[in-house]
Enzyme design. Structure first.
Site, PDB file in Angstrom:
ATOM      1  N   THR A 159     -12.402  -5.959   0.687  1.00  0.00           N
ATOM      2  CA  THR A 159     -12.543  -5.945  -0.773  1.00  0.00           C
ATOM      3  C   THR A 159     -11.206  -6.308  -1.428  1.00  0.00           C
ATOM      4  OG1 THR A 159     -12.177  -3.554  -0.801  1.00  0.00           O
ATOM      5  CG2 THR A 159     -14.449  -4.293  -0.897  1.00  0.00           C
ATOM      6  N   ASP A 174       1.165  -7.555  -4.713  1.00  0.00           N
ATOM      7  CA  ASP A 174       0.750  -8.447  -3.622  1.00  0.00           C
ATOM      8  C   ASP A 174      -0.453  -9.294  -4.043  1.00  0.00           C
ATOM      9  OD1 ASP A 174       2.669  -7.635  -1.864  1.00  0.00           O
ATOM     10  OD2 ASP A 174       1.348  -6.476  -0.561  1.00  0.00           O
ATOM     11  N   HIS A 207      -3.903 -13.109   2.900  1.00  0.00           N
ATOM     12  CA  HIS A 207      -4.065 -11.658   2.982  1.00  0.00           C
ATOM     13  C   HIS A 207      -4.409 -11.324   4.418  1.00  0.00           C
ATOM     14  CE1 HIS A 207      -6.529  -7.804   2.485  1.00  0.00           C
ATOM     15  NE2 HIS A 207      -5.253  -7.498   2.542  1.00  0.00           N
ATOM     16  N   GLU A 230     -13.288   6.069  -0.005  1.00  0.00           N
ATOM     17  CA  GLU A 230     -13.255   4.659  -0.423  1.00  0.00           C
ATOM     18  C   GLU A 230     -11.876   4.236  -0.915  1.00  0.00           C
ATOM     19  OE1 GLU A 230     -15.609   2.882   0.381  1.00  0.00           O
ATOM     20  OE2 GLU A 230     -17.322   4.240   0.519  1.00  0.00           O
ATOM     21  N   ASN A 289      -9.931  -0.976  -3.904  1.00  0.00           N
ATOM     22  CA  ASN A 289     -10.644  -2.151  -4.412  1.00  0.00           C
ATOM     23  C   ASN A 289     -12.153  -1.990  -4.447  1.00  0.00           C
ATOM     24  OD1 ASN A 289      -8.544  -4.123  -5.154  1.00  0.00           O
ATOM     25  ND2 ASN A 289      -7.853  -3.542  -3.111  1.00  0.00           N
TER      26      ASN A 289
HETATM   27  O1  GFB Z   1      -8.408  -1.984  -1.152  1.00  0.00           O
HETATM   28  P1  GFB Z   1      -9.268  -1.637  -0.040  1.00  0.00           P
HETATM   29  O2  GFB Z   1     -10.453  -0.842  -0.349  1.00  0.00           O
HETATM   30  O3  GFB Z   1      -9.667  -2.964   0.682  1.00  0.00           O
HETATM   31  O4  GFB Z   1      -8.410  -0.802   1.010  1.00  0.00           O
HETATM   32  P2  GFB Z   1     -10.465  -3.239   2.040  1.00  0.00           P
HETATM   33  C1  GFB Z   1      -7.292  -1.293   1.570  1.00  0.00           C
HETATM   34  C2  GFB Z   1      -6.038  -0.599   1.044  1.00  0.00           C
HETATM   35  O5  GFB Z   1      -5.025  -0.833   1.983  1.00  0.00           O
HETATM   36  C3  GFB Z   1      -5.577  -1.204  -0.283  1.00  0.00           C
HETATM   37  C4  GFB Z   1      -3.851  -1.302   1.341  1.00  0.00           C
HETATM   38  O6  GFB Z   1      -6.067  -0.581  -1.423  1.00  0.00           O
HETATM   39  C5  GFB Z   1      -4.055  -1.064  -0.143  1.00  0.00           C
HETATM   40  O7  GFB Z   1      -3.640   0.235  -0.455  1.00  0.00           O
HETATM   41  N1  GFB Z   1      -3.699  -2.746   1.591  1.00  0.00           N
HETATM   42  C6  GFB Z   1      -4.547  -3.601   2.207  1.00  0.00           C
HETATM   43  C7  GFB Z   1      -2.626  -3.455   1.221  1.00  0.00           C
HETATM   44  N2  GFB Z   1      -4.041  -4.838   2.250  1.00  0.00           N
HETATM   45  C8  GFB Z   1      -2.841  -4.789   1.647  1.00  0.00           C
HETATM   46  C9  GFB Z   1      -1.814  -5.747   1.369  1.00  0.00           C
HETATM   47  O8  GFB Z   1      -1.904  -6.928   1.687  1.00  0.00           O
HETATM   48  N3  GFB Z   1      -0.723  -5.311   0.716  1.00  0.00           N
HETATM   49  C10 GFB Z   1      -0.579  -4.008   0.336  1.00  0.00           C
HETATM   50  N4  GFB Z   1       0.507  -3.658  -0.315  1.00  0.00           N
HETATM   51  N5  GFB Z   1      -1.525  -3.071   0.564  1.00  0.00           N
HETATM   52  C11 GFB Z   1     -11.766  -1.087   2.970  1.00  0.00           C
HETATM   53  C12 GFB Z   1     -11.403   0.350   2.688  1.00  0.00           C
HETATM   54  O9  GFB Z   1     -10.595  -1.838   2.818  1.00  0.00           O
HETATM   55  O10 GFB Z   1     -12.192  -1.271   4.271  1.00  0.00           O
HETATM   56  C13 GFB Z   1     -12.327   1.357   3.257  1.00  0.00           C
HETATM   57  O11 GFB Z   1     -11.493   0.558   1.306  1.00  0.00           O
HETATM   58  C14 GFB Z   1     -12.681   1.062   4.680  1.00  0.00           C
HETATM   59  O12 GFB Z   1     -11.712   2.631   3.178  1.00  0.00           O
HETATM   60  C15 GFB Z   1     -13.168  -0.379   4.796  1.00  0.00           C
HETATM   61  O13 GFB Z   1     -11.535   1.259   5.489  1.00  0.00           O
HETATM   62  C16 GFB Z   1     -13.501  -0.752   6.214  1.00  0.00           C
HETATM   63  O14 GFB Z   1     -11.842  -3.696   1.749  1.00  0.00           O
HETATM   64  O15 GFB Z   1      -9.551  -4.185   2.762  1.00  0.00           O
END
Ligand code: GFB
Length: 403
Positions: free
Chosen positions: A362, A345, A286, A47, A50
């Site tokens: 998320t 960000d 985003h 995970e 977020n």
């Molecule tokens: O936060 P997060 O759970 O959101 O995972 P999702 C995305 C990660 O990618 C973030 C990086 O924690 C950041 O490390 N990231 C994404 C970004 N967008 C940005 C951005 O705009 N700027 C920067 N600096 N970093 C979930 C994942 O992603 O989606 C799960 O947690 C799985 O593992 C799922 O892949 C499908 O909800 O976008």
């Protein structure tokens, strides 16, 4: 006071360790002194950051409930080994919560302690009991959700093994010497708060860890409740990261809290109305790429189509500048941890006059919540980019703040 004293006596550490502000909690309510117990947790390794923040809120509200009857402290699971943190040259394990969040703000909600400090307090690198949360093998009976929990055989292979001295070994956030005394799998179908009676009645150890805590759902402490929003509001980003974001806003986006009406106050006293915040004169987007390009390819736009939508939004909102947060390849920030860059960000995106995010991310959801806390008009917040292949581009639900 009773609780605080008990804690100090229990502490074997020589230095003072902050857990909470003694004056903000009415410890006198606990008639007789009960010793402090520690709740630890971890989340499915796959995970992202977020979703982990969301699991924190569920466990935090469990600790809040426990503290109505017994003094429990939440041990914050160090950050590390996150799938999305790709920078090779940074040491990104055993990362403290204070790297990303303002612990004083979290402590206005519940007592918390960093893992490192927990180990000092215990005086031994030990977790007394671990419950590995899992589903029920037989699934939902009659397809109906009912609240239940039972110690069961482990269904999947678990990431803990007993060594020759009967000590349970596992990941423990990268702390190699840590072990657990007792381990069991616990099948759960439960909202987080209902773990309270299990923890109070079925366990007596000083420290209990719930692994795979994402199995617990919000239930009654969900997004329509003040409990959810209290926990969420307490998760204030660390000042050193907010400062970098604010500096960037000022220098490149003509955005300051005074002009944008986004001045923060201590969260328990901060109650905004929708529309109070104006936001900086820029559009924020985003634009999630990477795994989303195949995981959600129907809903994620091509770069060209994203650009088209951005242009239209700029025109519609009479704005000239756009701030794009993205996980697309490229890393200009060498000294910051990946989690830190992502927070900056989010912070900048949260302060824009208008925001548009990515389908079911998320990361986008946490930005939307931040904007609710700041007091933006929901019309400027709950938006997402569409892909060219969508006939109907359903916009995100409006999860509005409740106080
Ligand atoms: O936060 P997060 O759970 O959101 O995972 P999702 C995305 C990660 O990618 C973030 C990086 O924690 C950041 O490390 N990231 C994404 C970004 N967008 C940005 C951005 O705009 N700027 C920067 N600096 N970093 C979930 C994942 O992603 O989606 C799960 O947690 C799985 O593992 C799922 O892949 C499908 O909800 O976008």
């Amino acid at each position: 006071i009773a609780l605080f004293n008990t804690f100090v006596l229990a502490s074997q550490a020589h230095e003072k360790i902050d857990i909470f502000k003694p004056d903000t909690h009415s410890h006198a309510e606990f008639g007789e002194a009960k010793s402090v117990r520690y709740l630890l947790y971890d989340v499915n390794p796959g995970e992202g950051f977020n979703l982990r923040r969301d699991v924190f809120m569920r466990v935090a509200n469990l600790v809040k409930l426990l503290n109505e009857d017994e003094p429990w402290v939440l041990v914050l699971p160090p950050w590390g080994r996150l799938y999305h943190w790709k920078s090779q040259d940074l040491n990104q394990i055993k990362v403290k919560w204070s790297t990303f969040f303002d612990l004083a703000s979290i402590r206005e909600h519940i007592p918390v302690i960093e893992f490192e400090d927990y180990l000092k307090v215990m005086g031994e690198e030990v977790v007394e009991e671990i419950y590995y949360l899992q589903r029920y093998k037989e699934g939902w009976t009659n397809g109906k959700w009912e609240e239940k929990m039972d110690i069961r055989e482990c269904i999947d292979r678990v990431p803990y093994q007993k060594d020759e001295n009967d000590k349970w070994r596992g990941w423990f956030f990268g702390y190699e010497n840590v072990y657990a005394k007792k381990f069991a799998c616990l099948s759960v179908q439960s909202e987080a708060g209902n773990m309270k009676s299990f923890l109070m009645k079925n366990t007596t150890s000083r420290s209990v860890m719930l692994d795979r805590a994402e199995q617990l759902i919000h239930g009654r402490s969900g997004q329509h409740s003040t409990k959810f929003w209290d926990a969420r509001r307490s998760m204030v980003f660390a000042k050193h990261l907010r400062d970098i974001g604010d500096e960037f806003r000022k220098e490149y986006l003509d955005s300051t809290d005074e002009n944008d009406e986004t001045i923060l106050s201590n969260w328990p006293e901060m109650k905004k109305n929708h529309g109070d915040a104006k936001g900086g004169p820029y559009l924020s987007v985003h634009l999630r790429r990477k795994d989303y390009l195949y995981a959600h390819k129907e809903q994620v736009p091509s770069l060209k189509y994203a650009a088209k939508q951005i242009k239209e939004l700029l025109k519609k909102n009479k704005l000239k500048k756009v701030f794009i947060a993205s996980d697309c390849d490229e890393n200009d920030f060498e000294t910051l941890k990946d989690g830190g860059v992502a927070i900056i960000d989010q912070w900048i995106a949260a302060h824009a006059r208008h925001f548009v995010g990515t389908y079911v991310s998320t990361f986008s959801f946490r930005i939307q919540e931040e904007r609710e806390i700041l007091g933006f008009d929901p019309e400027t917040t709950f938006n997402r980019l569409c892909s060219e292949s969508e006939e109907e581009c359903e916009q995100p639900s409006k999860w509005k703040i409740v106080y």
